[in-house]
Design an enzyme around this catalytic site. Structure first.
Site, mmCIF file in Angstrom:
data_model
loop_
_atom_site.group_PDB
_atom_site.id
_atom_site.type_symbol
_atom_site.label_atom_id
_atom_site.label_comp_id
_atom_site.label_asym_id
_atom_site.label_seq_id
_atom_site.Cartn_x
_atom_site.Cartn_y
_atom_site.Cartn_z
ATOM 1 N N LYS A 173 -1.932 -9.967 11.095
ATOM 2 C CA LYS A 173 -1.659 -10.215 12.665
ATOM 3 C C LYS A 173 -2.664 -11.163 12.718
ATOM 4 C CE LYS A 173 -0.960 -4.943 12.677
ATOM 5 N NZ LYS A 173 0.417 -5.061 13.654
ATOM 6 N N HIS A 233 -6.645 -0.571 6.955
ATOM 7 C CA HIS A 233 -6.659 -1.649 7.951
ATOM 8 C C HIS A 233 -7.923 -1.250 8.606
ATOM 9 C CE1 HIS A 233 -2.483 -1.214 7.076
ATOM 10 N NE2 HIS A 233 -1.952 -0.175 7.542
ATOM 11 N N GLU A 247 -2.470 5.451 17.713
ATOM 12 C CA GLU A 247 -0.714 5.444 17.553
ATOM 13 C C GLU A 247 -0.440 6.980 18.559
ATOM 14 O OE1 GLU A 247 0.746 3.606 14.264
ATOM 15 O OE2 GLU A 247 -0.763 5.210 13.212
ATOM 16 N N LYS A 296 0.213 -1.478 -0.134
ATOM 17 C CA LYS A 296 -0.021 -0.341 -0.198
ATOM 18 C C LYS A 296 0.505 0.914 0.203
ATOM 19 C CE LYS A 296 -1.613 1.578 4.184
ATOM 20 N NZ LYS A 296 -0.183 2.416 4.630
ATOM 21 N N LYS A 344 -2.430 9.668 15.195
ATOM 22 C CA LYS A 344 -1.938 10.019 15.310
ATOM 23 C C LYS A 344 -1.439 10.770 17.169
ATOM 24 C CE LYS A 344 0.721 7.836 12.268
ATOM 25 N NZ LYS A 344 1.011 6.712 12.091
HETATM 26 C C1 BG6 Z 1 0.976 1.921 7.936
HETATM 27 C C2 BG6 Z 1 0.707 2.941 7.708
HETATM 28 O O1 BG6 Z 1 0.420 1.473 6.848
HETATM 29 O O2 BG6 Z 1 0.413 0.842 9.826
HETATM 30 C C3 BG6 Z 1 1.430 3.755 9.140
HETATM 31 O O3 BG6 Z 1 1.021 3.709 6.640
HETATM 32 C C4 BG6 Z 1 0.432 3.093 10.420
HETATM 33 O O4 BG6 Z 1 1.230 5.192 9.730
HETATM 34 C C5 BG6 Z 1 1.187 1.323 10.674
HETATM 35 O O5 BG6 Z 1 1.900 3.778 11.597
HETATM 36 C C6 BG6 Z 1 0.393 0.409 11.654
HETATM 37 O O6 BG6 Z 1 1.035 -1.068 12.081
HETATM 38 P P1 BG6 Z 1 1.420 -1.265 13.161
HETATM 39 O O7 BG6 Z 1 1.226 -2.763 12.176
HETATM 40 O O8 BG6 Z 1 2.147 -0.540 12.854
HETATM 41 O O9 BG6 Z 1 0.028 -1.007 13.728
#
Ligand code: BG6
Length: 476
Positions: free
Chosen positions: A195, A253, A229, A161, A343
């Site tokens: 996951k 996601h 996050e 992606k 974020k």
């Molecule tokens: C990625 C995004 O696809 O997914 C990031 O580009 C994000 O910005 C990340 O932090 C989150 O993935 P994970 O596996 O760390 O939860």
């Protein structure tokens, strides 16, 4: 099926990484391949070709790989790293010029000759999206992705992606892929699907029948999907700017989590059925238009984002979104689904909360109309919590809220909750597309997200500036 796929692990395989000196190689691919190597999951005849513009000798590339593994895999055995790095060779080349692809083709030919077999070949496109089109065209025109014969030496293309920037560009990209390759050759990554806890959603929902009667608008009042996050965009400002949270994690996601929580029983865990069921739900999402977008969405930007490296000083890119949506079918009619991500949030938490209905009158604690909730923790504290009322020990009938808790790491051990990429890499080697996104899913995701992004550009839902470590208020 499983047996057939396991045998695929044994077939000679060459893994080509286009963009092999980049961020993905460091963070995910090299550590993921190393774990598979340690577990004996890689085919006995295996080779990785790193392709990139940087001038690098194979020796230096191998050292780079060894360094990444030593740094990223705590406690990795040095002898094992020494053996592992030997799988890697380097091929310098520019994505837009033929020479590199030609040298790669001759190397692949040599390797097939040496192994006396037509090896399977994987092409992992880990380059910046601006090169996708060029790379796909060059791979096809150079004959690299042409299988030796229908029976021998499959070739697969793995695409990271972001898949397009909007519906139109996603359609163009997918149209091109469809022209150059067959669908069974194309693996579109949404790493959330790899996951462990995300895969478990299907088992949790469909292998535990007692949940089934409650799983609709009669049993469920609302669903909240949160991907929060704590980190800011940090060093990734250049990538993130102009993309924003909804494209970065919402279009993919978060919507995939929604699909898994809301889809119909696919009847089997097979790729075709699971992908079809996910696509059906995504296609049933209510598409907001006009003034609804302002009513149903909140967007925010953390204070200080505009000072990040690579970010415009007047940037309107959102680092946070909250969207209320609905699935327009019989099962989910009237159930609000909140999608949220940001974020610089107060904590790291990827979680789906399902709030069940609780009719009145009820035998609840006085003054409180209690509702059971199911909190599905995707990460970092992988587990499932279901709240319920319990009688507090003692003479009186006093009720208290407690949780049933299933903790993944406690039940299976921390190392079993493997990184998503490991599982995705193994799936590609085995030829299992379950964990990869189909054209139908990607298009349905963009159909939903596109009108919101366009309305935001025209200032619907003003951008709320929030302090790091807090969540925007908004009206939802
Ligand atoms: C990625 C995004 O696809 O997914 C990031 O580009 C994000 O910005 C990340 O932090 C989150 O993935 P994970 O596996 O760390 O939860």
């Amino acid at each position: 099926m499983e047996e057939k796929q396991d045998k695929q692990n044994l077939l000679p395989t060459i893994f080509v990484i286009l963009g092999a000196t980049g961020d993905l190689m460091r963070r995910k691919l090299a550590p993921g391949l190393f774990h598979l190597y340690e577990q004996g999951q890689l085919p006995p005849l295996f080779q990785v070709i790193g392709f990139s513009r940087d001038e690098l000798a194979t020796d230096s590339f191998q050292e780079m790989v060894a360094g990444i593994v030593a740094q990223r895999v705590p406690g990795a055995d040095l002898d094992a790293i020494g053996r592992f790095k030997k799988f890697f060779v380097y091929q310098q080349g520019l994505f837009e010029e033929n020479e590199g692809y030609q040298s790669m083709a001759s190397f692949l030919g040599q390797k097939d000759g040496e192994w006396m077999v037509c090896a399977n070949k994987l092409f992992y496109v880990a380059a910046s999206p601006q090169y996708y089109e060029t790379i796909f065209r060059k791979l096809a025109s150079s004959g690299l992705t042409k299988p030796c014969s229908p029976e021998e030496g499959w070739t697969r293309v793995i695409v990271e992606k972001p898949f397009g920037k909007d519906l139109e560009t996603a359609k163009e990209l997918d149209g091109l892929l469809g022209k150059l390759f067959k669908e069974e050759q194309i693996y579109r990554i949404d790493h959330y699907l790899g996951k462990e806890t995300v895969q478990n959603i299907l088992a949790f929902r469909f292998s535990n029948y007692f949940l089934d009667p409650a799983w609709d608008n009669r049993g469920i009042e609302r669903i909240h999907i949160a991907l929060m996050e704590q980190e800011t965009v940090g060093e990734r400002g250049g990538f993130y700017e102009g993309i924003g949270a909804l494209r970065d994690v919402g279009q993919n996601h978060v919507l995939q989590l929604l699909a898994l929580f809301c889809m119909e029983n696919p009847g089997t865990f097979g790729a075709a059925e699971v992908r079809k069921a996910r696509a059906e739900i995504l296609r049933a999402l209510k598409i907001w238009k006009g003034s609804n977008i302002e009513k149903m969405t909140v967007r925010g930007q953390y204070e200080g984002y505009r000072q990040e490296k690579g970010v415009d000083a007047n940037s309107l890119t959102e680092t946070y979104f909250r969207i209320e949506t609905y699935v327009d079918n019989k099962r989910w009619k009237g159930v609000p689904i909140i999608l949220e991500s940001g974020k610089a949030m107060p904590e790291d938490r990827v979680e789906v909360t399902v709030t069940f209905r609780h009719p009145t009158p009820c035998l609840c604690p006085p003054g409180k109309h209690y509702q059971n909730t199911l909190r599905y923790h995707v990460e970092p504290k992988e587990g499932i919590h279901i709240s319920f009322l319990v009688k507090k020990p003692g003479p009186a009938m006093v009720l208290e809220e407690k949780d049933f808790i299933f903790d993944y790491k406690e039940a299976f051990g921390a190392e079993q909750v493997a990184d998503a990429y490991e599982r995705l890499l193994l799936s590609v080697i085995r030829g299992d597309q379950t964990l990869f996104v189909s054209t139908e899913e990607i298009m349905a995701e963009w159909e939903f997200v596109d009108p919101i992004l366009r309305a935001w550009q025209n200032t619907a839902s003003p951008l709320e500036i929030y302090k790091k470590g807090s969540t925007p208020e908004g009206k939802l």
